[in-house]
Design a protein around this motif. Sequence first.
Motif, PDB file in Angstrom:
ATOM      1  N   VAL A   1       0.944  -1.267  -0.084  1.00  0.00           N
ATOM      2  CA  VAL A   1       0.027   0.065   0.027  1.00  0.00           C
ATOM      3  C   VAL A   1       0.571   1.198   0.182  1.00  0.00           C
ATOM      4  N   PHE A   2       0.433   2.120  -0.526  1.00  0.00           N
ATOM      5  CA  PHE A   2       1.318   3.695  -0.678  1.00  0.00           C
ATOM      6  C   PHE A   2       1.022   4.282   0.723  1.00  0.00           C
ATOM      7  N   GLU A   3       2.069   4.991   1.064  1.00  0.00           N
ATOM      8  CA  GLU A   3       2.274   5.892   2.158  1.00  0.00           C
ATOM      9  C   GLU A   3       0.914   6.789   2.048  1.00  0.00           C
ATOM     10  N   GLU A   4       0.141   6.972   3.165  1.00  0.00           N
ATOM     11  CA  GLU A   4      -0.790   7.835   3.459  1.00  0.00           C
ATOM     12  C   GLU A   4      -2.194   7.490   3.097  1.00  0.00           C
ATOM     13  N   ALA A   5      -2.155   6.071   2.319  1.00  0.00           N
ATOM     14  CA  ALA A   5      -3.359   5.385   1.731  1.00  0.00           C
ATOM     15  C   ALA A   5      -3.820   4.632   2.817  1.00  0.00           C
ATOM     16  N   PRO A   6      -5.284   4.374   2.819  1.00  0.00           N
ATOM     17  CA  PRO A   6      -5.943   3.636   3.600  1.00  0.00           C
ATOM     18  C   PRO A   6      -5.438   2.031   3.584  1.00  0.00           C
ATOM     19  N   VAL A   7      -5.856   1.335   4.660  1.00  0.00           N
ATOM     20  CA  VAL A   7      -5.319  -0.350   4.553  1.00  0.00           C
ATOM     21  C   VAL A   7      -6.237  -1.012   5.255  1.00  0.00           C
ATOM     22  N   GLU A   8      -6.757  -2.430   4.961  1.00  0.00           N
ATOM     23  CA  GLU A   8      -7.519  -3.055   5.397  1.00  0.00           C
ATOM     24  C   GLU A   8      -6.871  -4.394   5.629  1.00  0.00           C
ATOM     25  N   LEU A   9      -6.489  -5.082   6.615  1.00  0.00           N
ATOM     26  CA  LEU A   9      -6.079  -6.472   6.505  1.00  0.00           C
ATOM     27  C   LEU A   9      -7.232  -7.343   7.051  1.00  0.00           C
ATOM     28  N   ARG A  10      -7.277  -8.351   6.433  1.00  0.00           N
ATOM     29  CA  ARG A  10      -8.694  -9.300   6.505  1.00  0.00           C
ATOM     30  C   ARG A  10      -8.266 -10.420   7.521  1.00  0.00           C
ATOM     31  N   CYS A  11      -9.280 -10.839   8.486  1.00  0.00           N
ATOM     32  CA  CYS A  11      -9.135 -11.737   9.244  1.00  0.00           C
ATOM     33  C   CYS A  11     -10.581 -12.423   9.536  1.00  0.00           C
ATOM     34  N   ASN A  12     -10.806 -13.896   9.310  1.00  0.00           N
ATOM     35  CA  ASN A  12     -11.842 -14.493   9.657  1.00  0.00           C
ATOM     36  C   ASN A  12     -11.623 -15.484  10.719  1.00  0.00           C
ATOM     37  N   TYR A  13     -12.627 -15.901  11.394  1.00  0.00           N
ATOM     38  CA  TYR A  13     -12.437 -16.995  12.591  1.00  0.00           C
ATOM     39  C   TYR A  13     -13.417 -17.906  12.416  1.00  0.00           C
ATOM     40  N   SER A  14     -13.361 -18.977  12.838  1.00  0.00           N
ATOM     41  CA  SER A  14     -14.454 -20.082  12.987  1.00  0.00           C
ATOM     42  C   SER A  14     -14.763 -20.482  14.368  1.00  0.00           C
ATOM     43  N   SER A  15     -16.077 -20.253  14.871  1.00  0.00           N
ATOM     44  CA  SER A  15     -16.048 -20.825  16.023  1.00  0.00           C
ATOM     45  C   SER A  15     -17.444 -21.030  16.531  1.00  0.00           C
ATOM     46  N   SER A  16     -17.982 -21.865  17.255  1.00  0.00           N
ATOM     47  CA  SER A  16     -19.501 -21.970  17.479  1.00  0.00           C
ATOM     48  C   SER A  16     -19.852 -21.468  18.617  1.00  0.00           C
ATOM     49  N   VAL A  17     -18.883 -20.900  19.362  1.00  0.00           N
ATOM     50  CA  VAL A  17     -19.076 -20.320  20.763  1.00  0.00           C
ATOM     51  C   VAL A  17     -18.481 -18.700  20.827  1.00  0.00           C
ATOM     52  N   SER A  18     -18.609 -18.065  21.761  1.00  0.00           N
ATOM     53  CA  SER A  18     -18.144 -16.918  21.771  1.00  0.00           C
ATOM     54  C   SER A  18     -16.662 -16.707  21.878  1.00  0.00           C
ATOM     55  N   VAL A  19     -16.096 -15.789  21.542  1.00  0.00           N
ATOM     56  CA  VAL A  19     -14.555 -15.497  21.102  1.00  0.00           C
ATOM     57  C   VAL A  19     -14.033 -14.380  21.640  1.00  0.00           C
ATOM     58  N   TYR A  20     -12.537 -14.446  21.768  1.00  0.00           N
ATOM     59  CA  TYR A  20     -11.988 -13.080  22.189  1.00  0.00           C
ATOM     60  C   TYR A  20     -10.791 -13.084  20.942  1.00  0.00           C
ATOM     61  N   LEU A  21     -10.812 -12.050  20.324  1.00  0.00           N
ATOM     62  CA  LEU A  21      -9.987 -11.941  19.264  1.00  0.00           C
ATOM     63  C   LEU A  21      -8.882 -10.763  19.460  1.00  0.00           C
ATOM     64  N   PHE A  22      -7.698 -10.878  18.841  1.00  0.00           N
ATOM     65  CA  PHE A  22      -6.522  -9.879  19.030  1.00  0.00           C
ATOM     66  C   PHE A  22      -6.028  -9.654  17.656  1.00  0.00           C
ATOM     67  N   TRP A  23      -5.160  -8.446  17.489  1.00  0.00           N
ATOM     68  CA  TRP A  23      -4.327  -8.330  16.731  1.00  0.00           C
ATOM     69  C   TRP A  23      -3.063  -7.982  17.092  1.00  0.00           C
ATOM     70  N   TYR A  24      -1.948  -8.631  16.514  1.00  0.00           N
ATOM     71  CA  TYR A  24      -0.760  -8.389  16.950  1.00  0.00           C
ATOM     72  C   TYR A  24       0.126  -8.054  15.960  1.00  0.00           C
ATOM     73  N   VAL A  25       1.376  -7.031  16.223  1.00  0.00           N
ATOM     74  CA  VAL A  25       2.234  -6.722  15.023  1.00  0.00           C
ATOM     75  C   VAL A  25       3.595  -7.069  15.642  1.00  0.00           C
ATOM     76  N   GLN A  26       4.356  -7.349  14.403  1.00  0.00           N
ATOM     77  CA  GLN A  26       5.642  -7.822  14.760  1.00  0.00           C
ATOM     78  C   GLN A  26       6.554  -7.084  13.768  1.00  0.00           C
ATOM     79  N   TYR A  27       7.376  -6.124  14.234  1.00  0.00           N
ATOM     80  CA  TYR A  27       8.278  -5.550  13.458  1.00  0.00           C
ATOM     81  C   TYR A  27       9.635  -6.454  13.395  1.00  0.00           C
ATOM     82  N   PRO A  28      10.140  -6.155  12.269  1.00  0.00           N
ATOM     83  CA  PRO A  28      11.651  -6.939  11.913  1.00  0.00           C
ATOM     84  C   PRO A  28      12.282  -7.429  13.201  1.00  0.00           C
ATOM     85  N   ASN A  29      12.622  -8.410  13.211  1.00  0.00           N
ATOM     86  CA  ASN A  29      13.622  -9.131  14.380  1.00  0.00           C
ATOM     87  C   ASN A  29      13.033  -8.658  15.706  1.00  0.00           C
ATOM     88  N   GLN A  30      12.080  -8.731  15.950  1.00  0.00           N
ATOM     89  CA  GLN A  30      11.255  -8.254  17.351  1.00  0.00           C
ATOM     90  C   GLN A  30      10.176  -9.566  17.412  1.00  0.00           C
TER      91      GLN A  30
END
Lengths: 113, 114
Positions: free
Chosen positions: B13-42
């Motif tokens: 994506v170009f700088e200053e443009a919007p972005v959407e990263l997609r995630c789908n989950y599967s569960s028949s019960v209530s869920v907790y959901l998270f997004w984590y970020v990993q920078y290089p070598n961390q």
Amino acid sequence: DAGITQSPRHKVTETGTPVTLRCHQTENHRYMYWYRQDPGHGLRLIHYSYGVKDTDKGEVSDGYSVSRSKTEDFLLTLESATSSQTSVYFCAISPGQGQETQYFGPGTRLLVL
Amino acid sequence: AQSVTQLDSQVPVFEEAPVELRCNYSSSVSVYLFWYVQYPNQGLQLLLKYLSGSTLVKGINGFEAEFNKSQTSFHLRKPSVHISDTAEYFCAGADSGGYQKVTFGTGTKLQVIP
């Protein structure tokens, strides 16, 4: 930042040798985890601990064992290293159950020749 | 058991443009959901999490995500990205009710182009 250290940070070893990775925390968190990270697989849970001497297997536990004799230390042992265990290993900690944030260590890069 | 799918392995994506990263989950019960970020070598660090309540969750660094139960999605969005957002992003989920192991997706590499 959560106080989590991993040692060593890098290791090269030969097939068939035992390897132990150490995770040390200063947060007094109850739960500790070992993951491996491989391209295309994301993070996969190897073992986790829910207290001193209380551990359980994750989804990729074959060939790995763990021990937790103190709250602050969680050891991961590769009993006889294989090339398929070349990976980046992350330790994580959390204070409680699955809804709690996990805090990650900096990782250990392991190369098995 | 919870499973999490990240549909895109790489997103340029170009700088200053919007972005959407997609995630789908599967569960028949209530869920907790998270997004984590990993920078290089961390290690990973938490961006945001959904436990209950408002379906729009705001996180650090201007990111937000919307929990959509009918579509079993938890997409991550940012209206204007910066070079410093270049990293790998992981969606994760856990079933609610007692202790449940967290399951991570395979990750999406966000590449911000100057």
